[in-house]
Motif scaffolding. Structure first.
Motif, mmCIF file in Angstrom:
data_model
loop_
_atom_site.group_PDB
_atom_site.id
_atom_site.type_symbol
_atom_site.label_atom_id
_atom_site.label_comp_id
_atom_site.label_asym_id
_atom_site.label_seq_id
_atom_site.Cartn_x
_atom_site.Cartn_y
_atom_site.Cartn_z
ATOM 1 N N THR A 12 0.828 -1.209 0.000
ATOM 2 C CA THR A 12 0.000 0.000 0.000
ATOM 3 C C THR A 12 0.863 1.260 0.000
ATOM 4 O O THR A 12 0.614 2.196 -0.771
ATOM 5 C CB THR A 12 -0.931 0.009 1.231
ATOM 6 N N LEU A 13 1.888 1.273 0.847
ATOM 7 C CA LEU A 13 2.781 2.434 0.885
ATOM 8 C C LEU A 13 3.521 2.606 -0.447
ATOM 9 O O LEU A 13 3.716 3.734 -0.913
ATOM 10 C CB LEU A 13 3.770 2.308 2.041
ATOM 11 N N GLY A 14 3.888 1.505 -1.062
ATOM 12 C CA GLY A 14 4.561 1.559 -2.367
ATOM 13 C C GLY A 14 3.652 2.159 -3.430
ATOM 14 O O GLY A 14 4.072 3.026 -4.200
ATOM 15 N N VAL A 15 2.404 1.748 -3.472
ATOM 16 C CA VAL A 15 1.441 2.266 -4.450
ATOM 17 C C VAL A 15 1.184 3.750 -4.192
ATOM 18 O O VAL A 15 1.155 4.566 -5.128
ATOM 19 C CB VAL A 15 0.122 1.457 -4.416
ATOM 20 N N LEU A 16 1.050 4.124 -2.917
ATOM 21 C CA LEU A 16 0.853 5.535 -2.568
ATOM 22 C C LEU A 16 2.056 6.381 -2.987
ATOM 23 O O LEU A 16 1.899 7.475 -3.538
ATOM 24 C CB LEU A 16 0.631 5.684 -1.062
ATOM 25 N N ALA A 17 3.254 5.857 -2.737
ATOM 26 C CA ALA A 17 4.465 6.592 -3.111
ATOM 27 C C ALA A 17 4.518 6.779 -4.628
ATOM 28 O O ALA A 17 4.826 7.880 -5.119
ATOM 29 C CB ALA A 17 5.698 5.843 -2.623
ATOM 30 N N LEU A 18 4.172 5.733 -5.378
ATOM 31 C CA LEU A 18 4.145 5.819 -6.841
ATOM 32 C C LEU A 18 3.123 6.863 -7.297
ATOM 33 O O LEU A 18 3.386 7.668 -8.200
ATOM 34 C CB LEU A 18 3.808 4.447 -7.421
ATOM 35 N N PHE A 19 1.963 6.879 -6.650
ATOM 36 C CA PHE A 19 0.901 7.837 -6.972
ATOM 37 C C PHE A 19 1.386 9.279 -6.765
ATOM 38 O O PHE A 19 1.251 10.123 -7.658
ATOM 39 C CB PHE A 19 -0.314 7.526 -6.088
ATOM 40 N N PHE A 20 1.957 9.546 -5.610
ATOM 41 C CA PHE A 20 2.407 10.909 -5.339
ATOM 42 C C PHE A 20 3.594 11.305 -6.230
ATOM 43 O O PHE A 20 3.682 12.437 -6.686
ATOM 44 C CB PHE A 20 2.753 11.089 -3.855
ATOM 45 N N PHE A 21 4.465 10.350 -6.493
ATOM 46 C CA PHE A 21 5.576 10.626 -7.394
ATOM 47 C C PHE A 21 5.068 10.990 -8.782
ATOM 48 O O PHE A 21 5.545 11.950 -9.398
ATOM 49 C CB PHE A 21 6.515 9.414 -7.470
ATOM 50 N N SER A 22 4.059 10.255 -9.298
ATOM 51 C CA SER A 22 3.541 10.538 -10.643
ATOM 52 C C SER A 22 2.861 11.894 -10.699
ATOM 53 O O SER A 22 2.947 12.599 -11.706
ATOM 54 C CB SER A 22 2.612 9.417 -11.123
ATOM 55 N N ILE A 23 2.197 12.299 -9.627
ATOM 56 C CA ILE A 23 1.577 13.638 -9.594
ATOM 57 C C ILE A 23 2.655 14.712 -9.649
ATOM 58 O O ILE A 23 2.570 15.658 -10.433
ATOM 59 C CB ILE A 23 0.700 13.806 -8.332
ATOM 60 N N LEU A 24 3.687 14.551 -8.845
ATOM 61 C CA LEU A 24 4.772 15.546 -8.834
ATOM 62 C C LEU A 24 5.511 15.571 -10.167
ATOM 63 O O LEU A 24 5.882 16.625 -10.667
ATOM 64 C CB LEU A 24 5.746 15.250 -7.692
#
Ligand SMILES: [Cu+2]
Length: 149
Positions: A12-24
């Motif tokens: 879950t943390l990995g998917v969240l990190a990927l999500f925020f990275f893609s937004i940035l």
């Protein structure tokens, strides 16, 4: 903590990190996104304005069942700001070759910027069913037509 529970939290943390990275990562890279501008009656005047040799503004109005201006003549290499509104119902504004997809909405202004690098005729079509004349609702951007300059 259970081993599977720990694994689920890590995923879950990995998917969240990927999500925020893609937004940035995507922030500021999509300059060609459609903008919504505050409504103003002056946008209902249909015209093509030349700002300089390579920069144009097109104030386009969609209404049953036509776009105005219906023919837009610009030189090759021009950057065009399209300001779009509707006089009646919701219409579409699609330039397939340029990946432009906007909605023309009554009481609303949408804006996008397109660069025309290659000469040719770029069809503008309505892609939102707007009534019996919908299929005839077209306009064109004519890039580098020497006869029309
Ligand atoms: Cu239509």
């Amino acid at each position: 903590m259970d081993k599977r529970e720990k694994k689920a939290i890590i995923i879950t943390l990995g998917v969240l990190a990927l999500f925020f990275f893609s937004i940035l990562y995507a922030r500021g890279k999509n300059n060609d996104l459609v903008e919504c501008l505050p409504y103003n009656k002056t946008y209902e005047e249909r015209k093509v304005t030349k700002l300089d040799d390579k920069t144009y503004q097109v104030f386009a109005v969609a209404q049953m069942w036509q776009f105005q201006p219906a023919e837009i003549y610009i030189p090759v290499g021009s950057e065009v700001d399209f300001f779009l509104t509707s006089k009646d119902v919701v219409h579409g504004f699609n330039i397939a070759e340029k990946n432009v997809n906007m909605m023309a909405v009554f009481g609303n202004i949408n804006k996008t910027t397109v660069k025309f690098d290659k000469p040719g005729v770029y069809k503008i079509t309505c892609h939102e069913y707007c009534g019996v004349g919908h299929q005839n609702m077209q306009a064109q951007v004519i890039v580098n037509n020497p006869a029309a300059q």
